[in-house]
Design a protein around this motif. Structure first.
Motif, PDB file in Angstrom:
ATOM      1  N   LYS A 240       0.715  -1.178  -0.058  1.00 28.73           N
ATOM      2  CA  LYS A 240       0.056  -0.129  -0.027  1.00 28.73           C
ATOM      3  C   LYS A 240       0.791   1.507   0.070  1.00 28.73           C
ATOM      4  CE  LYS A 240      -0.574  -0.073   4.980  1.00 28.73           C
ATOM      5  NZ  LYS A 240      -1.771  -0.250   6.245  1.00 28.73           N
ATOM      6  N   SER A 241       2.131   1.149   0.152  1.00 33.70           N
ATOM      7  CA  SER A 241       2.976   2.360   0.419  1.00 33.70           C
ATOM      8  C   SER A 241       3.252   2.815  -1.200  1.00 33.70           C
ATOM      9  CB  SER A 241       4.321   1.978   0.947  1.00 33.70           C
ATOM     10  OG  SER A 241       5.163   1.148   0.310  1.00 33.70           O
ATOM     11  N   GLY A 242       3.207   2.006  -2.073  1.00 34.84           N
ATOM     12  CA  GLY A 242       3.557   2.588  -3.361  1.00 34.84           C
ATOM     13  C   GLY A 242       5.005   2.777  -3.790  1.00 34.84           C
ATOM     14  N   LYS A 243       5.910   2.402  -2.684  1.00 32.29           N
ATOM     15  CA  LYS A 243       7.153   2.736  -2.877  1.00 32.29           C
ATOM     16  C   LYS A 243       8.040   1.709  -3.793  1.00 32.29           C
ATOM     17  CE  LYS A 243       7.638   5.522   1.291  1.00 32.29           C
ATOM     18  NZ  LYS A 243       8.505   5.429   2.533  1.00 32.29           N
ATOM     19  N   ALA A 244       9.029   2.139  -4.367  1.00 34.43           N
ATOM     20  CA  ALA A 244       9.614   1.186  -5.325  1.00 34.43           C
ATOM     21  C   ALA A 244      10.895   0.565  -4.293  1.00 34.43           C
ATOM     22  CB  ALA A 244      10.421   2.009  -6.377  1.00 34.43           C
ATOM     23  N   PRO A 245      11.130  -0.563  -4.569  1.00 37.06           N
ATOM     24  CA  PRO A 245      12.231  -1.615  -4.072  1.00 37.06           C
ATOM     25  C   PRO A 245      13.558  -0.628  -3.739  1.00 37.06           C
ATOM     26  CG  PRO A 245      11.132  -2.996  -5.439  1.00 37.06           C
ATOM     27  CD  PRO A 245      10.688  -1.564  -5.764  1.00 37.06           C
ATOM     28  N   ILE A 246      14.174  -0.786  -2.511  1.00 38.72           N
ATOM     29  CA  ILE A 246      15.515  -0.207  -2.676  1.00 38.72           C
ATOM     30  C   ILE A 246      16.554  -1.425  -2.540  1.00 38.72           C
ATOM     31  CG2 ILE A 246      16.781   1.129  -0.915  1.00 38.72           C
ATOM     32  CD1 ILE A 246      14.410   2.141   0.371  1.00 38.72           C
ATOM     33  N   ILE A 247      17.462  -1.108  -3.495  1.00 40.90           N
ATOM     34  CA  ILE A 247      18.451  -2.219  -3.614  1.00 40.90           C
ATOM     35  C   ILE A 247      19.692  -1.806  -3.558  1.00 40.90           C
ATOM     36  CG2 ILE A 247      19.482  -3.832  -5.308  1.00 40.90           C
ATOM     37  CD1 ILE A 247      16.614  -4.075  -6.859  1.00 40.90           C
ATOM     38  N   ARG A 248      20.474  -2.414  -2.685  1.00 43.81           N
ATOM     39  CA  ARG A 248      21.909  -1.720  -2.164  1.00 43.81           C
ATOM     40  C   ARG A 248      22.962  -2.895  -1.904  1.00 43.81           C
ATOM     41  NH1 ARG A 248      21.224   1.481   3.515  1.00 43.81           N
ATOM     42  NH2 ARG A 248      21.082  -0.386   4.958  1.00 43.81           N
ATOM     43  N   PRO A 249      24.055  -2.848  -2.123  1.00 44.49           N
ATOM     44  CA  PRO A 249      25.036  -3.769  -1.722  1.00 44.49           C
ATOM     45  C   PRO A 249      25.185  -3.508  -0.151  1.00 44.49           C
ATOM     46  CG  PRO A 249      26.252  -1.953  -2.565  1.00 44.49           C
ATOM     47  CD  PRO A 249      24.720  -1.616  -2.614  1.00 44.49           C
ATOM     48  N   GLU A 250      25.392  -4.675   0.586  1.00 46.83           N
ATOM     49  CA  GLU A 250      25.609  -4.784   2.044  1.00 46.83           C
ATOM     50  C   GLU A 250      26.733  -5.750   2.298  1.00 46.83           C
ATOM     51  OE1 GLU A 250      22.117  -4.861   4.604  1.00 46.83           O
ATOM     52  OE2 GLU A 250      21.356  -2.931   3.617  1.00 46.83           O
ATOM     53  N   LYS A 251      27.707  -5.418   3.308  1.00 44.91           N
ATOM     54  CA  LYS A 251      28.694  -6.387   3.598  1.00 44.91           C
ATOM     55  C   LYS A 251      28.317  -7.066   4.684  1.00 44.91           C
ATOM     56  CE  LYS A 251      32.385  -3.553   1.493  1.00 44.91           C
ATOM     57  NZ  LYS A 251      33.632  -2.872   1.804  1.00 44.91           N
ATOM     58  N   ASP A 252      27.684  -6.556   5.808  1.00 44.39           N
ATOM     59  CA  ASP A 252      27.247  -7.112   7.087  1.00 44.39           C
ATOM     60  C   ASP A 252      25.872  -7.384   6.983  1.00 44.39           C
ATOM     61  OD1 ASP A 252      29.697  -7.867   7.853  1.00 44.39           O
ATOM     62  OD2 ASP A 252      30.172  -5.616   8.351  1.00 44.39           O
ATOM     63  N   ILE A 253      25.305  -8.048   8.057  1.00 40.94           N
ATOM     64  CA  ILE A 253      23.813  -8.166   8.207  1.00 40.94           C
ATOM     65  C   ILE A 253      23.884  -7.848   9.880  1.00 40.94           C
ATOM     66  CG2 ILE A 253      21.701  -9.073   8.276  1.00 40.94           C
ATOM     67  CD1 ILE A 253      22.475 -10.821   5.824  1.00 40.94           C
ATOM     68  N   TYR A 254      23.536  -6.641  10.390  1.00 43.09           N
ATOM     69  CA  TYR A 254      23.907  -6.292  11.646  1.00 43.09           C
ATOM     70  C   TYR A 254      22.768  -5.316  12.062  1.00 43.09           C
ATOM     71  CZ  TYR A 254      26.081  -5.129  15.968  1.00 43.09           C
ATOM     72  OH  TYR A 254      26.324  -4.541  17.334  1.00 43.09           O
ATOM     73  N   TYR A 255      21.433  -5.622  12.543  1.00 43.87           N
ATOM     74  CA  TYR A 255      20.432  -4.852  12.883  1.00 43.87           C
ATOM     75  C   TYR A 255      19.983  -5.489  14.134  1.00 43.87           C
ATOM     76  CZ  TYR A 255      20.843  -3.367   7.843  1.00 43.87           C
ATOM     77  OH  TYR A 255      21.058  -2.904   6.725  1.00 43.87           O
ATOM     78  N   GLU A 256      20.934  -5.667  15.172  1.00 37.57           N
ATOM     79  CA  GLU A 256      20.532  -6.783  16.183  1.00 37.57           C
ATOM     80  C   GLU A 256      19.959  -5.634  17.381  1.00 37.57           C
ATOM     81  OE1 GLU A 256      23.014  -9.946  19.147  1.00 37.57           O
ATOM     82  OE2 GLU A 256      23.956  -8.947  17.275  1.00 37.57           O
ATOM     83  N   PHE A 257      20.165  -4.517  17.348  1.00 35.61           N
ATOM     84  CA  PHE A 257      19.988  -3.539  18.725  1.00 35.61           C
ATOM     85  C   PHE A 257      19.334  -2.428  18.379  1.00 35.61           C
ATOM     86  CE2 PHE A 257      23.707  -5.935  19.927  1.00 35.61           C
ATOM     87  CZ  PHE A 257      23.050  -6.899  20.785  1.00 35.61           C
ATOM     88  N   LEU A 258      18.554  -1.804  19.190  1.00 35.44           N
ATOM     89  CA  LEU A 258      18.025  -0.515  18.941  1.00 35.44           C
ATOM     90  C   LEU A 258      18.979   0.387  18.173  1.00 35.44           C
ATOM     91  CD1 LEU A 258      16.159   0.023  22.306  1.00 35.44           C
ATOM     92  CD2 LEU A 258      15.013  -0.059  20.119  1.00 35.44           C
ATOM     93  N   GLN A 259      20.029   0.373  18.651  1.00 33.19           N
ATOM     94  CA  GLN A 259      20.913   1.297  18.062  1.00 33.19           C
ATOM     95  C   GLN A 259      21.111   1.198  16.522  1.00 33.19           C
ATOM     96  OE1 GLN A 259      21.105  -0.175  20.943  1.00 33.19           O
ATOM     97  NE2 GLN A 259      21.759   1.279  22.653  1.00 33.19           N
ATOM     98  N   GLN A 260      20.918   0.028  16.107  1.00 37.08           N
ATOM     99  CA  GLN A 260      21.126  -0.268  14.474  1.00 37.08           C
ATOM    100  C   GLN A 260      19.842   0.001  13.560  1.00 37.08           C
ATOM    101  OE1 GLN A 260      22.639  -3.148  16.631  1.00 37.08           O
ATOM    102  NE2 GLN A 260      24.213  -1.600  16.886  1.00 37.08           N
ATOM    103  N   GLN A 261      18.751   0.267  14.326  1.00 41.81           N
ATOM    104  CA  GLN A 261      17.668   0.524  13.628  1.00 41.81           C
ATOM    105  C   GLN A 261      17.667   1.709  12.710  1.00 41.81           C
ATOM    106  OE1 GLN A 261      14.222  -1.358  14.073  1.00 41.81           O
ATOM    107  NE2 GLN A 261      15.937  -2.683  14.521  1.00 41.81           N
ATOM    108  N   LYS A 262      18.449   2.670  13.005  1.00 40.22           N
ATOM    109  CA  LYS A 262      18.953   3.867  12.198  1.00 40.22           C
ATOM    110  C   LYS A 262      19.579   3.484  10.828  1.00 40.22           C
ATOM    111  CE  LYS A 262      23.010   5.077  14.649  1.00 40.22           C
ATOM    112  NZ  LYS A 262      23.653   4.346  13.912  1.00 40.22           N
ATOM    113  N   ASP A 263      20.133   2.263  10.756  1.00 40.82           N
ATOM    114  CA  ASP A 263      20.873   1.810   9.690  1.00 40.82           C
ATOM    115  C   ASP A 263      20.152   1.438   8.496  1.00 40.82           C
ATOM    116  OD1 ASP A 263      23.142   2.845  11.039  1.00 40.82           O
ATOM    117  OD2 ASP A 263      23.644   0.709  11.945  1.00 40.82           O
ATOM    118  N   PHE A 264      18.969   1.094   8.641  1.00 40.75           N
ATOM    119  CA  PHE A 264      18.011   0.750   7.487  1.00 40.75           C
ATOM    120  C   PHE A 264      18.151   1.759   6.558  1.00 40.75           C
ATOM    121  CE2 PHE A 264      16.270  -2.305  10.858  1.00 40.75           C
ATOM    122  CZ  PHE A 264      16.608  -3.292  10.321  1.00 40.75           C
ATOM    123  N   PRO A 265      17.682   1.511   5.302  1.00 42.05           N
ATOM    124  CA  PRO A 265      17.799   2.695   4.170  1.00 42.05           C
ATOM    125  C   PRO A 265      16.791   3.682   4.675  1.00 42.05           C
ATOM    126  CG  PRO A 265      17.470   0.431   3.128  1.00 42.05           C
ATOM    127  CD  PRO A 265      17.378   0.200   4.745  1.00 42.05           C
TER     128      PRO A 265
END
Length: 949
Positions: A240-265
């Motif tokens: 329902k957002s109507g947004k196009a997918p965001i595609i980017r290269p990522e070297k690490d998958i590290y969204y483990e804590f509150l502090q990393q929530q800002k690191d999403f696109p």
């Protein structure tokens, strides 16, 4: 005078003997060895102390001669040492007890353990890692501590608290001893070779393969287009957002804590979205790579097109998963990760460990973040029961729980009003479904009064009257109590005025999730004044109203969920004893100590009962049980509960429970109310969980919506309802058996929920079995944790034969079988030689005495059982007020002897009747309490022997 001084100096020096330019001193209970350090980080002193014939303490320090460590875990083992001898050679000092030989290298201080016949059990590994690494926390110098051990090639490892990655045997894995919601850290490792190591350290600790996990970027990465450097991450927004997918290269998958929530696109919302990571990984090593994935939401992981992980976890409370895969050096391996966050805030990460170096395959280690010394206890036994007993000798006995606690508990997150709670109690009694305890979960206070211990008068207008009504119906009330206080309430001001609160969260303005969000903190449970004041609050505001037991929530402590470990340490610092880094894991122990010691002092006639969300070494001595935290409601999560509970039991914690039904549910179950297949899946999940929960040490249903009361799960005519009630009634019928097991917990250091390795350790096939267990000595429990299952593959251990509980049919041991497991029943087998006492049909545990017992006796080998009774709710059993009736069966003569009653207590049952049912290979007998018994024995405390036909 000059000669006197020289004589004193000579005597002092001569107390340290010098075989090889090394010095040692013989003590009353062991030896103290002084070493010449070969390199920085080596021990300067090693002390080996004889605690008992089977328990040895090893203590080493980097600089100063060791004093007496101030242990939070260990309370025993300070008595006079048993007889022992010391033998000295040029290279080795040997401490010999009746059961152990302990060799200490005179040059390196390395300690090796042998049995009395000279067979090596385990030994410290030489060099390879610094034992002591200096570190400073909050201006306090201390050390990181490390010790590796050499082990056998086929050895298995258990215990270490409660962990929920689905592992039974930890061999080859890293176990992270950090307190989390649903992870309980107890630093006691148990080996399949019948020994344990109690690692006496309060800080965050790793066991096993303690190398640091590596981020994914340590591998060579390729995108899905084969471009080197990173995986391809695709962020797909909600439709329902109507947004196009965001595609980017990522070297690490590290969204483990509150502090990393800002690191999403930037601009991407997890709510309703989906994320893919695709590409290839390439290692510079060949072998088994082990992966760790903290995560929530729906996640699937494929490597080389093989699905290695498929699970769901509630968005706000991630859990840990592990998996392994073989990678070939220099080869590209396809990887794909699919993640549905299932919430506006969700967490995921992926790390790995490369193959274990060949030199370390037969080693395990402990590594701790902070400690002034290395301190561990080696505990040996002829079997694992003796090892657990040795642990309790060191850390304290577990009490006999009040008898009512062994019945059924109904809980819900949460009963929001007095009327709601009372109506549930009334419905149980109306339907004649056995129950002993109702639990009142959090938020019975006014919204902005967390920590007040005061009921919200609008919703609970007469709390004291409510509790009285429960008591009048022979029900107990357990209540949720947090060590948490909202800023500004009266209790906050009281604790703050005495300096008893952690203040970092106040200074940082950390808010919780209630309403508008409120700033709060926890009290310092390491401070004895804080513990005393906390108990006084509970006594004044809750115990005085009739509350029977305590549910201690968030005791990790969970001051702020999902923040980094570094921030969690900051939020609980400083403690009364020192930097939080040195004491991080011990908070739940100190919090339980507050209530136990307070209640035992003020109300010594009433058994303490505590349920706490986290544990630590020694918790069992404080009248405490643990539960497995805020888990998800899935069949997969049900399967993970089984090894979690078994390893908790092997950690010396005898009383453990899980939320029957799981705590938090997928949307399909409750938004809106489930319909169609989702409803039937929900009913089947609860049925299977109730079946399993009947045979855990504590039998307790709890969770969010849909409500977990059986009459809210299914109507009376539904097979789910019938099955749940059947097992509930079976639990109560088994109360003479179950309560006898609780007596064994105290008097014999027994264990109720028993991994197969405890009773069948000679059968190597049981080492990795984590989804079957013995409940007491007689019942083999085989939970079903797959939907639509009508059979279950299970192993019948060798060395005995087995009977189906339900129809009495005989099976040989030592074989894998496919057992019937229709929806309504879980496979249960009875060990040959078992003596199973069944009592009367009950609505609550104290409704009537077991004056008539149906005694099922299973032929095929000799058997024995002690029927234990005491006064059920007080501590008089510690003074000898209890009875045992020894019951033995001789298979050769087919004679059953109900022995002389031993002991006595006030108002004990003087006479009773035993109805005896004999089951053997040629004479199967179905479980039927209405059937006419083969023989009846009138018993008055004097021995009776009958021959079974």
């Amino acid at each position: 005078m000059k000669y006197t001084i020289l004589a004193v100096i000579f005597l002092a020096l001569s107390s340290f003997r010098d075989p090889v330019v090394r010095s040692y001193q013989k003590l009353d209970d062991g030896i103290l060895l002084k070493l010449n350090k070969e390199q920085e980080g080596d021990p300067q002193y090693v002390k080996v102390r004889v605690v008992s014939d089977k328990i040895i303490q090893v203590l080493s320090t980097p600089d100063n001669e060791p004093g007496e460590p101030q242990s939070l875990m260990v309370v025993g083992g300070k008595k006079a040492a048993p007889s022992w001898s010391l033998n000295e050679t040029k290279e080795t000092l040997t401490v010999q007890t009746k059961e152990l030989r302990v060799e200490v290298s005179a040059s390196t201080g390395v300690v090796s353990f042998y049995d009395k016949d000279g067979r090596e059990i385990i030994k410290e590994a030489k060099n390879g890692h610094r034992t002591f690494t200096p570190v400073t926390y909050s201006n306090t110098p201390t050390y990181e501590v490390h010790r590796a051990f050499e082990i056998d090639g086929d050895e298995a490892f258990y215990g270490l608290g409660q962990h929920q990655a689905g592992l039974m045997n930890y061999r080859g894995w890293q176990v992270d001893l950090t307190q989390y919601n649903s992870v309980a850290a107890v630093p006691f490792m148990v080996s399949s070779k019948n020994y344990g190591i109690l690692w006496d350290n309060n800080s965050i600790t790793k066991f096993g393969d303690v190398r640091p996990y590596r981020q994914l970027s340590a591998l060579t990465l390729y995108g899905k287009d084969q471009k080197p450097g990173a995986l391809t991450a695709t962020y797909i927004s909600a439709e329902k957002s109507g947004k196009a997918p965001i595609i980017r290269p990522e070297k690490d998958i590290y969204y483990e804590f509150l502090q990393q929530q800002k690191d999403f696109p930037e601009g991407y919302s997890l709510q309703g979205g989906k994320v893919y990571w695709e590409g290839f990984v390439q290692s510079d090593e060949t072998g088994t790579h082990r992966f760790l994935m903290p995560g929530s939401g729906y996640v699937k992981v494929w490597l080389d097109n093989k699905l290695l992980l498929d699970r769901w976890r509630e968005a706000w409370n991630p859990g840990f998963s592990v998996f392994k895969h073989d990678l070939q050096k220099g080869e590209k391996h396809a990887i794909k990760i699919e993640w549905l966050p299932d919430g506006g805030q969700s967490y995921i990460a992926l790390r790995y460990l490369p193959p274990i170096p060949a030199a370390d395959v037969n080693k395990v280690a402990f590594a701790s973040e902070g400690g002034d010394e290395l301190n561990y206890y080696f505990v040996y036994g002829d079997n694992l029961d003796e090892v657990v007993s040795g642990y309790r000798q060191l850390t304290g006995k577990a009490q006999v729980m009040p008898k009512w606690a062994m019945g059924f508990w109904q809980s819900r997150e949460r009963y929001k009003t007095q009327d709601e709670l009372l109506s549930v109690a009334k419905e149980f009694r109306k339907r004649q479904i056995p129950i002993d305890n109702i639990v009142l979960d959090w938020s019975y206070w006014e919204e902005d009064q967390w920590g007040s211990q005061q009921f919200d008068k609008k919703r609970f207008p007469d709390a004291e009257g409510m509790i009285k009504q429960l008591h009048d119906q022979n029900l107990k009330l357990m209540i949720s109590v947090w060590p948490k206080f909202y800023e500004g309430i009266d209790n906050y001001k009281l604790f703050d005025s005495k300096g008893l609160l952690y203040k970092a969260s106040i200074e940082q303005g950390v808010k919780d999730w209630i309403g508008q969000g409120y700033v709060s903190t926890f009290y310092d449970a390491f401070n004895p004044e804080g513990r005393e004041l906390f108990w006084q609050l509970l006594k004044k505001n809750l115990h005085s109203k009739g509350v029977d037991a305590w549910w201690l929530d968030a005791t990790e402590p969970d001051i702020l969920s999902n923040t980094t470990i570094e921030h969690r340490k900051e939020l609980m610092s400083p403690t009364f004893l020192g930097p939080s880094e040195k004491y991080f894991n011990a908070y739940p122990l100190m919090n339980a100590k507050a209530i136990y010691e307070g209640q035992r002092q003020d109300f010594p006639e009433k058994r303490v009962f505590i349920l706490t969300r986290s544990a630590f070494g020694g918790l069992q001595r404080y009248g405490a049980a643990i539960w497995s935290g805020d888990i998800s409601s899935t069949f997969e999560e049900l399967g993970r509960q089984i090894p979690a509970g078994l390893n908790a039991s092997l950690s010396g914690v005898p009383y453990w429970t899980t939320d029957i039904g799981g705590f938090f549910v997928e949307d399909k179950y409750d938004r809106p109310e489930p319909r169609g297949d989702a409803l039937e899946e929900w009913r089947e999940l609860n049925t299977r969980w109730y079946q399993y929960g009947t045979f855990t040490p504590l039998y307790r249903a709890h969770g969010q919506t849909p409500y977990r009361e059986v009459f809210n799960i299914a109507p009376e005519e539904h097979k789910a309802y019938k099955s749940i009630v059947y097992y509930n009634k079976l639990r109560y019928r088994l109360m003479p058996y179950i309560y006898s097991l609780t007596g064994q917990v105290y008097h014999e250091d027994g264990t109720l929920m028993r991994p197969l390795v405890m009773d069948f350790g000679q059968d190597k096939k049981v080492q990795n079995i984590g989804d079957q267990f013995m409940f007491g000595p007689s019942l083999l429990i085989n939970p079903v944790y797959e939907r639509h299952a009508t059979t279950r593959s299970l192993y019948l251990p060798a060395g005995t034969s087995w009977y189906s509980l339900y129809d009495g049919k005989y099976q040989e041991g030592g074989q894998q079988i496919t057992a019937p497991a229709p929806y309504e029943t879980m496979p249960i087998y009875v060990k040959a030689g078992a003596i199973l006492p069944f009592g009367p049909d009950l609505q609550y545990t104290s409704e009537k005495p077991a004056d008539v017992i149906t005694l099922y006796v299973y032929g095929g080998q000799d058997g024995q059982f002690n029927l234990y009774e005491d006064e059920a709710t007080n501590y008089n059993y510690e003074k000898g007020a209890f009875t045992n009736i020894p019951i033995t069966y001789n298979d050769a003569t087919k004679k059953l002897t109900i022995g002389k009653r031993e002991g006595s207590f006030a108002d004990m049952l003087q006479n009773r009747t035993f109805h005896i049912v004999y089951v053997n290979q040629s004479k199967p007998q179905a479980l039927n309490f209405e059937a006419k018994p083969a023989q009846t024995v009138k018993y008055n405390g004097k021995p009776k022997t009958v021959r079974l036909n």
